[in-house]
Design a protein around this motif. Structure first.
Motif, mmCIF file in Angstrom:
data_model
loop_
_atom_site.group_PDB
_atom_site.id
_atom_site.type_symbol
_atom_site.label_atom_id
_atom_site.label_comp_id
_atom_site.label_asym_id
_atom_site.label_seq_id
_atom_site.Cartn_x
_atom_site.Cartn_y
_atom_site.Cartn_z
ATOM 1 N N GLU A 1 -1.574 -25.464 -27.563
ATOM 2 C CA GLU A 1 -2.004 -25.091 -26.202
ATOM 3 C C GLU A 1 -3.434 -24.684 -26.445
ATOM 4 O O GLU A 1 -4.267 -24.991 -25.592
ATOM 5 C CB GLU A 1 -1.100 -24.094 -25.694
ATOM 6 C CG GLU A 1 -1.427 -23.615 -24.464
ATOM 7 C CD GLU A 1 -1.301 -24.595 -23.285
ATOM 8 O OE1 GLU A 1 -1.908 -24.672 -22.262
ATOM 9 O OE2 GLU A 1 -0.467 -25.631 -23.585
ATOM 10 N N LYS A 2 -3.824 -24.051 -27.402
ATOM 11 C CA LYS A 2 -5.130 -23.250 -27.446
ATOM 12 C C LYS A 2 -5.970 -24.263 -28.262
ATOM 13 O O LYS A 2 -7.029 -23.820 -28.490
ATOM 14 C CB LYS A 2 -5.107 -21.981 -28.437
ATOM 15 C CG LYS A 2 -4.182 -21.181 -27.674
ATOM 16 C CD LYS A 2 -4.397 -19.481 -28.352
ATOM 17 C CE LYS A 2 -3.308 -19.586 -29.701
ATOM 18 N NZ LYS A 2 -3.209 -18.222 -30.193
ATOM 19 N N GLY A 3 -5.543 -25.475 -28.779
ATOM 20 C CA GLY A 3 -6.570 -26.514 -29.466
ATOM 21 C C GLY A 3 -6.751 -25.967 -30.823
ATOM 22 O O GLY A 3 -7.853 -26.383 -31.335
ATOM 23 N N GLU A 4 -5.956 -25.182 -31.428
ATOM 24 C CA GLU A 4 -6.087 -24.768 -32.743
ATOM 25 C C GLU A 4 -5.087 -25.173 -33.904
ATOM 26 O O GLU A 4 -4.879 -24.659 -34.944
ATOM 27 C CB GLU A 4 -6.031 -23.289 -32.789
ATOM 28 C CG GLU A 4 -6.855 -22.431 -31.928
ATOM 29 C CD GLU A 4 -6.755 -20.859 -31.995
ATOM 30 O OE1 GLU A 4 -5.692 -20.575 -32.208
ATOM 31 O OE2 GLU A 4 -7.649 -20.212 -31.191
ATOM 32 N N LEU A 5 -4.272 -26.418 -33.521
ATOM 33 C CA LEU A 5 -3.664 -27.033 -34.454
ATOM 34 C C LEU A 5 -4.280 -27.740 -35.300
ATOM 35 O O LEU A 5 -4.788 -28.870 -35.183
ATOM 36 C CB LEU A 5 -2.449 -27.866 -33.590
ATOM 37 C CG LEU A 5 -1.251 -28.026 -34.562
ATOM 38 C CD1 LEU A 5 -0.568 -26.983 -34.774
ATOM 39 C CD2 LEU A 5 -0.357 -29.168 -33.693
#
Length: 566
Positions: free
Chosen positions: A333-337
């Motif tokens: 969701e935060k684009g941190e994967l």
């Protein structure tokens, strides 16, 4: 030397302490107990040692602790002056004799010229792991017997990376300990007091600072109940949750203080429903969403989730699945994967976590049973940087989300579980609701364990004969379901039964077999590393809850019957 000769040797020792003398006098009245206490040396294995507290070479006492510590001191000395200077960190839990054993170990190391850090009060195993790394120490020791009964204690050894020793290093340490012939001859007085440093608050603050980094969200309202089960984690968890902004947590007052007698529980084991009895009382009073229980040394956590008017205890596999879903969904969701993200699980842990991870494009890698094998992967990654660590876990309630500690860490996981419950509460969901959504999305994964006790020398032979027979005459089908693949971790081969071909398994050698069936079920046969047992692990998947339960029970009954009929 016979056990009778050993006990005479102890009785004749001029400097034997008075408590041990009195205990030996009582022990002599029971020949069976006396023999058990002296017939062998307490086994020092790859994870250290564990046993009943009492006099004797086969017991945990100040003399066997000195012996183990002297062997480790000799090992450190063999690595040179730098290793002695970097030194060793010692922590201990709330058990009987834990402070005394920790002090004896510390004095033995200091008497050997080794820089020694000793905690000033009970601390958790994961904090010990963190402390080794933080202080750049060469090794660590924690005095604990985890969730064993009160009459037990133990001694676990850690390497410079903060993980339990890998097999190669452990074998070397075991050899040094084995060379120490006379536990009574070890003297640990007269050490340089500057070599023995007491530690506490500074390391507590540093550990809390790191534990706060597991957060994915700022605090949302949630009601939870926490119990350390009379163990070492209570004050640390309370401080952590308060600093994270969770102020509506009830701490079970009867169980918050460290107490090695564990007076309010039959067993301080968060895998068992009985450990939650008091927590549930407070949960009902406060209408809590979540109950969390942590074992005495603070490395394993169990949870119970509100289910209507009651609470449902979740398995280690289910809790692991929820944590994976929460972490990966938040990072996505935060684009941190990260593209190179990786999760680790043991070979006896559910496939549920794997399918959840893969649904987010994250790799899931298997390791042998034991968290030290996850630690070993992390150590290798410190050098080669092949992946970004996202999560590691095992079915026996051990989890790790951030690798500032290199062993399972129930403290950081408690914060993450409270956070996840709070986040899903904002969506009108409980953790149980989320679990059911995962089942609906990925299938109903169910697991179980059957342990068969085989005591004594003959029992050990029976277990070895069983594994040998399963290799010589492998199952072609189990419960009428064809076997698709057999993984033999002793020969380190994977056999594709239908194709008749083999390939190499890149895992350490271990006397374990795992059968994969054509319907997606699996069975793993593994001798226990700490008890006289052979363990059968089972995993199934199905489209519905009832079908998965029925399939699991049928597979268990059929396999046990087929093994018994051999």
């Amino acid at each position: 030397m016979t056990w009778q000769e050993r006990i005479k040797k102890w009785l004749a020792h001029e400097e034997l302490d008075e408590d041990t003398k009195a205990a030996l006098a009582t022990l002599q009245d029971d020949e069976k107990l006396a023999e058990d206490a002296f017939y062998q040396d307490l086994t020092f294995g790859t994870g250290g040692m564990r046993g009943e507290i009492g006099p004797g070479t086969n017991r945990m006492n100040i003399y066997t602790v000195r012996k183990a510590s002297q062997g480790i001191a000799d090992y450190i000395a063999s690595k040179g002056a730098e290793a002695k200077s970097r030194g060793i960190v010692i922590a201990y839990d709330s058990r009987r004799m834990s402070p005394e054993f920790a002090r004896e170990a510390a004095q033995t190391f200091a008497a050997n010229g080794i820089h020694t850090y000793l905690y000033d009060a009970p601390r958790t195993t994961p904090q010990l792991s963190f402390s080794v790394r933080y202080l750049h120490a060469f090794m660590g020791v924690v005095v604990t017997a985890s969730h064993n009964p009160p009459e037990y204690n133990g001694y676990k050894v850690y390497g410079e990376d903060g993980a339990q020793l890998n097999l190669e290093d452990a074998d070397e340490v075991i050899d040094f300990v084995g060379r120490v012939e006379n536990e009574l001859a070890i003297r640990n007085e007269g050490y340089d007091p500057e070599l023995l440093v007491t530690v506490g608050e500074r390391l507590d603050a540093a550990y809390i600072e790191q534990a706060l980094t597991v957060r994915e969200q700022l605090a949302h309202p949630v009601k939870a109940v926490f119990t350390p089960l009379h163990g070492a984690s209570g004050a640390t968890v309370k401080r952590l949750l308060e600093e994270a902004g969770y102020h509506d947590v009830t701490y079970v007052p009867e169980q918050m203080q460290p107490d090695g007698e564990f007076p309010t529980v039959t067993s301080p084991n968060p895998e068992e429903a009985g450990a939650f009895e008091l927590a549930e009382v407070y949960g009902q009073k406060t209408e809590a969403d979540l109950l969390i229980a942590v074992d005495p040394d603070g490395d394993r956590a169990g949870i119970a989730v509100r289910d209507g008017e009651h609470y449902k205890l979740l398995s280690g596999n289910q809790t692991g699945a929820l944590l994976i879903e929460y972490l990966l969904s938040q990072k996505k969701e935060k684009g941190e994967l990260p593209a190179d993200g990786r999760i680790f699980k043991t070979i006896v842990t559910s496939e549920f976590g794997r399918v959840i991870a893969e649904s987010y494009g994250v790799d899931c890698e298997d390791v042998l049973t034991g968290f030290k094998f996850i630690g070993e992967k992390l150590k290798l990654n410190d050098v080669n940087r092949e992946f970004t660590f996202l999560f590691g876990y095992e079915e026996s309630y051990g989890y790790l989300a951030r690798d500032f500690a290199r062993d399972k860490d129930a403290v950081q996981i408690t914060l993450l579980l409270v956070e996840a419950a709070a986040f899903y509460r904002t969506q009108g969901k409980t953790l149980l609701d989320v679990l059911h959504e995962l089942y609906a999305r990925h299938g109903w994964y169910r697991e179980s364990l059957v342990s068969v006790t085989k005591k004594g020398v003959e029992g050990a032979r029976e277990i070895n004969r069983l594994l040998e027979d399963l290799r010589m005459r492998p199952f072609q089908e189990i419960a009428g379901i064809p076997v698709k693949t057999i993984e033999d971790y002793d020969s380190q081969t994977r056999r594709f039964v239908d194709l008749g071909t083999d390939e190499k398994i890149t895992l350490p050698q271990s006397n374990v077999l795992k059968f994969f069936l054509e319907d997606g079920s699996w069975i793993c046969v593994r001798p226990s590393g700490t008890e006289p047992k052979v363990k059968y692990y089972f995993g199934v998947t199905a489209s519905g809850e009832q079908e998965s339960s029925e399939r699991l029970e049928f597979l268990k009954e059929a396999f046990v019957a087929e093994v018994d009929g051999r």
